[in-house]
Design an enzyme around this catalytic site. Sequence first.
Site, PDB file in Angstrom:
ATOM      1  N   LYS A 116       0.815  -1.228   0.000  1.00  0.00           N
ATOM      2  CA  LYS A 116       0.000   0.000   0.000  1.00  0.00           C
ATOM      3  C   LYS A 116       0.841   1.267   0.000  1.00  0.00           C
ATOM      4  CE  LYS A 116      -4.171  -1.777   2.042  1.00  0.00           C
ATOM      5  NZ  LYS A 116      -5.167  -1.480   3.067  1.00  0.00           N
ATOM      6  N   LYS A 201      -4.047  10.313   7.632  1.00  0.00           N
ATOM      7  CA  LYS A 201      -5.063  11.124   8.319  1.00  0.00           C
ATOM      8  C   LYS A 201      -6.324  10.282   8.434  1.00  0.00           C
ATOM      9  CE  LYS A 201      -6.598  15.302   9.518  1.00  0.00           C
ATOM     10  NZ  LYS A 201      -6.211  15.110  10.912  1.00  0.00           N
ATOM     11  N   HIS A 208     -16.985   5.724   1.061  1.00  0.00           N
ATOM     12  CA  HIS A 208     -16.037   4.905   0.291  1.00  0.00           C
ATOM     13  C   HIS A 208     -16.542   4.874  -1.147  1.00  0.00           C
ATOM     14  CE1 HIS A 208     -13.462   1.191  -0.406  1.00  0.00           C
ATOM     15  NE2 HIS A 208     -14.248   1.229  -1.467  1.00  0.00           N
ATOM     16  N   GLU A 287      -6.367   2.748  -1.861  1.00  0.00           N
ATOM     17  CA  GLU A 287      -5.677   1.551  -2.347  1.00  0.00           C
ATOM     18  C   GLU A 287      -6.257   1.087  -3.671  1.00  0.00           C
ATOM     19  OE1 GLU A 287      -6.027  -2.212  -0.519  1.00  0.00           O
ATOM     20  OE2 GLU A 287      -8.179  -2.083  -0.251  1.00  0.00           O
ATOM     21  N   ASN A 289      -7.203  -2.459  -5.917  1.00  0.00           N
ATOM     22  CA  ASN A 289      -7.340  -3.913  -5.987  1.00  0.00           C
ATOM     23  C   ASN A 289      -7.117  -4.353  -7.425  1.00  0.00           C
ATOM     24  OD1 ASN A 289      -7.935  -4.345  -3.260  1.00  0.00           O
ATOM     25  ND2 ASN A 289     -10.059  -3.806  -3.588  1.00  0.00           N
ATOM     26  N   ARG A 291      -7.744  -7.018  -9.155  1.00  0.00           N
ATOM     27  CA  ARG A 291      -8.503  -8.248  -9.434  1.00  0.00           C
ATOM     28  C   ARG A 291      -9.973  -7.879  -9.607  1.00  0.00           C
ATOM     29  NH1 ARG A 291     -11.235  -7.949  -4.753  1.00  0.00           N
ATOM     30  NH2 ARG A 291     -10.073  -7.246  -2.940  1.00  0.00           N
ATOM     31  N   ARG A 337     -24.714  -8.044   0.135  1.00  0.00           N
ATOM     32  CA  ARG A 337     -23.934  -9.267   0.362  1.00  0.00           C
ATOM     33  C   ARG A 337     -24.677 -10.127   1.377  1.00  0.00           C
ATOM     34  NH1 ARG A 337     -17.470  -8.051   0.399  1.00  0.00           N
ATOM     35  NH2 ARG A 337     -17.497  -6.366  -1.126  1.00  0.00           N
TER      36      ARG A 337
END
Length: 446
Positions: A116, A201, A208, A287, A289, A291, A337
Amino acid sequence: MIKKILIANRGEIAVRILRACKDLGIQTVAVHSTADAEAMCVRLADESVCIGPPAPRESYLNIPAIISAACITGADAIHPGFGFLSENATFAHMVEEHGLMFVGPKADHIAMMGDKIMAKKTITKLGLPTVPGSGGAVTSADKALRAAAEIGYPLLVKAAGGGGGRGMKVARSKTEFAEAYETAKREAAIAFGNDRVYLEKYLEKPRHIEFQIIADKYGNAVHLGERDCSLQRRNQKIWEEAPSVVLNPEFRDEFGRKIAQSMSQLGYVGVGTLEFLYEDGQLFFIEMNTRIQVEHPITEMITGVDIIREQILVADGQKLSIRQDDISFRGHAIECRINAENYKTFIPSAGTISNYHCPGGPGIRVDSALYDGCKIPPYYDSLIAKLIVHANDRQQCLARLRRALREYVIDGVDTLMPLHIELADNINVVNADFDIHFLEKLYNTL
Ligand code: ADP
């Protein structure tokens, strides 16, 4: 052209990949542990190979067993899905060493984004905004304290190798800092075999928001818009939406194109997701991903693009079949989910499905590997199904979701369904008025 793909995964994502392969006329090989011998993917695949006992490290993480299964069955490619070996650069490299195609980015890019600290440095260099922080690893308690004073409190101590919502410690003040730093370092060493940590921070009320991209090896890269994944528990997503209500079309277009351009500049090939936190009208990278992600179907629903199909085609060296100007966003999609967990305690629940009925009708999609009588073993991630709903706008989407959740029957194990029913009726959710801490707070009142 790829003729046969080995699917190195299990559960709903293995079935999802298998479906994309069948649509492309590609033969499929399922691999499974002894606990998954009766799994839906095994039943639907053209061939299957048992790769070991239930424990993941002896089966789904067992690199020699998986590569041997591919060689024995004459597969020419391996699709890793998500989790397990999907972000393991050594695995990607070994797959190619054996003359097989890895359905994913180059091993170097997996390694770069898997660290990261390196990921943030790379993204900063590409000119995209990141969450303010230490800008690199903090290598001693002293240096960390000095960096913390510059960043200001509250802050997060994050593990360079972190993932799955683990490896983060909040420090709200200087007095909390030393303990957060030491605990994060110690836990990171145990969980990820890498004790490098960095500071960031701590944002108090962000959303998100993540952007989906796809790139081919000819430098073509497109973005497929964003997903809002703010409804999380223990930093793990449980409800996702596309698009986000906080981005307008001009912002999406401009920012999305900038991301796609950055990925092309990086020489990135494959699908990927850049994750950001959104606060006060600004996005900050956290970050990437490298995939396919659990929540990819909501993007498929609003764009009409089969992301796994495109992923396979670009891995095969083909040109992207879509251009940015061809992509438009239609309506609203939500994914719930359905984890096999107690909805209050989140304790995983294993067992046998004794009664199964899937919802249907306009705008409903269920990605799962469930069937009447199937077993939910205790050894793996608790995600057993994804309910994905699409409609012309967000309110219609919520109405469909409420209907579908009440139609859906999964007996035999605990599931998160009662929580989703509650969320679909919650006034803040109805008004899309939430940040990443919303669910934690709601839980205190349940
Ligand atoms: P992981 O790889 O474990 O998923 P991420 O860096 O993607 O870790 O973070 C996971 C979640 O943790 C985010 O979606 C967000 O809810 C929370 N988080 C991460 N960084 C911050 C931050 N700087 N401030 C506040 N919350 C954060």
